[in-house]
Design a protein around this motif. Structure first.
Motif, short mmCIF file in Angstrom:
data_model
loop_
_atom_site.label_atom_id
_atom_site.label_comp_id
_atom_site.label_asym_id
_atom_site.label_seq_id
_atom_site.Cartn_x
_atom_site.Cartn_y
_atom_site.Cartn_z
N UNK A 44 72.27 37.91 -3.21
CA UNK A 44 73.21 36.99 -2.58
C UNK A 44 72.52 36.22 -1.46
N UNK A 45 71.77 36.96 -0.60
CA UNK A 45 71.11 36.36 0.56
C UNK A 45 69.65 36.80 0.59
N UNK A 46 68.76 35.82 0.66
CA UNK A 46 67.33 36.08 0.75
C UNK A 46 66.81 35.41 2.01
N UNK A 47 66.45 36.20 3.01
CA UNK A 47 65.83 35.68 4.24
C UNK A 47 64.34 35.97 4.08
N UNK A 48 63.56 34.92 3.85
CA UNK A 48 62.21 35.08 3.35
C UNK A 48 61.13 35.36 4.38
N UNK A 49 61.37 35.05 5.65
CA UNK A 49 60.31 35.27 6.63
C UNK A 49 60.87 35.68 7.99
N UNK A 50 60.01 36.25 8.80
CA UNK A 50 60.42 36.79 10.10
C UNK A 50 60.85 35.70 11.08
N UNK A 51 60.47 34.46 10.85
CA UNK A 51 60.84 33.36 11.74
C UNK A 51 62.25 32.83 11.49
N UNK A 52 62.89 33.27 10.44
CA UNK A 52 64.22 32.78 10.09
C UNK A 52 65.29 33.73 10.61
N UNK A 53 66.48 33.17 10.88
CA UNK A 53 67.58 33.97 11.41
C UNK A 53 68.86 33.62 10.67
N UNK A 54 69.81 34.55 10.72
CA UNK A 54 71.09 34.29 10.09
C UNK A 54 72.19 35.19 10.62
N UNK A 55 73.40 34.68 10.53
CA UNK A 55 74.59 35.45 10.85
C UNK A 55 75.50 35.37 9.63
N UNK A 56 75.90 36.53 9.12
CA UNK A 56 76.71 36.61 7.91
C UNK A 56 77.90 37.49 8.18
N UNK A 57 79.11 36.89 8.14
CA UNK A 57 80.33 37.61 8.47
C UNK A 57 81.39 37.42 7.39
#
Length: 84
Positions: A44-57
């Motif tokens: 569903x969610x792929x955060x590919x690198x350490x420099x990326x951020x996300x909030x999922x609620x």
């Protein structure tokens, strides 16, 4: 989301992709709330690198071929109230 992009997705339906439902990379930031991210060929969610951020609620992340999450080591991701 890529190349230091910023975005917000609320109440949407993301389904049937040949890859991940949402892919975050290259220092991007995304906020995703109240979405159905289901039936995708990867996670569903792929955060590919350490420099990326996300909030999922409060998202429905069920029924993706590779599960709900693939989060790179060191990425800053906040998760709460999601159905996996």
């Amino acid at each position: 989301m890529h190349e230091t992009g910023r975005g917000r997705i609320e109440g949407g339906k993301i389904t049937g992709n040949g890859g991940a439902g949402i892919e975050v990379e290259e220092g991007s930031t995304v906020i995703v709330t109240g979405c159905a991210i289901t039936g995708n060929d990867f996670e569903a969610v792929w955060v590919r690198d350490a420099d990326s951020t996300g909030t999922f609620r409060n998202n429905d992340l069920r029924g993706n071929r590779r599960g709900a999450w693939d989060i790179a080591e060191g990425a800053k991701v906040e998760r709460s109230g999601n159905i996996e």
